[in-house]
Enzyme design. Structure first.
Site, PDB file in Angstrom:
ATOM      1  N   ARG A  52       0.882  -1.164   0.000  1.00 22.79           N
ATOM      2  CA  ARG A  52       0.000   0.000   0.000  1.00 22.79           C
ATOM      3  C   ARG A  52       0.918   1.210   0.000  1.00 22.79           C
ATOM      4  NH1 ARG A  52      -2.716   4.028   0.125  1.00 22.79           N
ATOM      5  NH2 ARG A  52      -4.754   4.313   1.056  1.00 22.79           N
ATOM      6  N   GLU A  60     -11.027   5.055  -5.696  1.00 21.32           N
ATOM      7  CA  GLU A  60     -11.300   3.615  -5.743  1.00 21.32           C
ATOM      8  C   GLU A  60     -11.670   3.164  -7.154  1.00 21.32           C
ATOM      9  OE1 GLU A  60     -10.805   1.551  -3.192  1.00 21.32           O
ATOM     10  OE2 GLU A  60     -10.218   3.268  -1.960  1.00 21.32           O
ATOM     11  N   ARG A 107      -0.479  -5.450   4.908  1.00 18.84           N
ATOM     12  CA  ARG A 107       0.229  -4.959   3.728  1.00 18.84           C
ATOM     13  C   ARG A 107       1.397  -4.098   4.194  1.00 18.84           C
ATOM     14  NH1 ARG A 107      -4.809  -2.058   0.871  1.00 18.84           N
ATOM     15  NH2 ARG A 107      -4.741  -1.139   2.941  1.00 18.84           N
TER      16      ARG A 107
END
Length: 169
Positions: A52, A60, A107
């Site tokens: 990330r 998005e 992540r």
């Protein structure tokens, strides 16, 4: 007054040391671009690392069920363009990851470098992502925020919209 001056001098020299440093650096090849702020990297040992991007949030993209093809989550305006911009920069490229944290989804949260290019900052300066002020630390915050303001004033990328809605809202 002497105490105040001593404290001020201490702070001037100590604060730059408080800048957030990477917890680890990894090199590898980008194997997948998921959206405008998430990639997958295969490190030099063959380990897949989901990444990330640190300090940014991109619009998005639409998510659909791979089995049924039904849309499970609507995308945002410029989500697909942000994804394509990042894919054009990084697909199959060798990168360096300065890992700043591990998020709640396990992540790696990283600054992503392609040679000497800070791709996180490029995504903001080209208008493909917001500076994620809530998660930016020194010394990065001012540079990211300044680049976002410049992209806004030039109406680049998602800033072509009059009032784009950030993903966190």
């Amino acid at each position: 007054m002497k105490h105040f001056t001593t404290m001020l001098i201490f702070l001037l020299f100590a604060l730059p040391c408080l800048a957030k440093e990477p917890i680890r650096t990894i090199e590898g090849t980008v194997t997948k671009v998921s959206d405008g702020d998430t990639i997958q990297v295969m490190d030099n040992l063959g380990t897949k690392v989901k990444v990330r991007f640190y300090g940014i949030d991109a619009p998005e993209t639409e998510k659909s069920n791979k089995r049924t093809g039904h849309v499970s989550k609507e995308g945002q305006p410029y989500g697909e363009e942000s994804f394509k911009a990042l894919q054009g920069k990084l697909n199959r490229q060798k990168v360096r990851l300065d890992i700043m944290a591990i998020d709640q989804y396990k992540r790696s949260v990283a600054l992503v470098w392609l040679g000497n290019r800070n791709i996180n900052l490029e995504m903001v300066s080209e208008g493909w992502a917001w500076a994620y002020k809530q998660y930016l630390d020194r010394p990065y915050s001012s540079e990211f925020i300044q680049n976002e303001e410049q992209a806004r004033s030039k109406r680049l990328g998602l800033w072509k919209q009059s009032n784009p809605q950030p993903p966190w809202e």
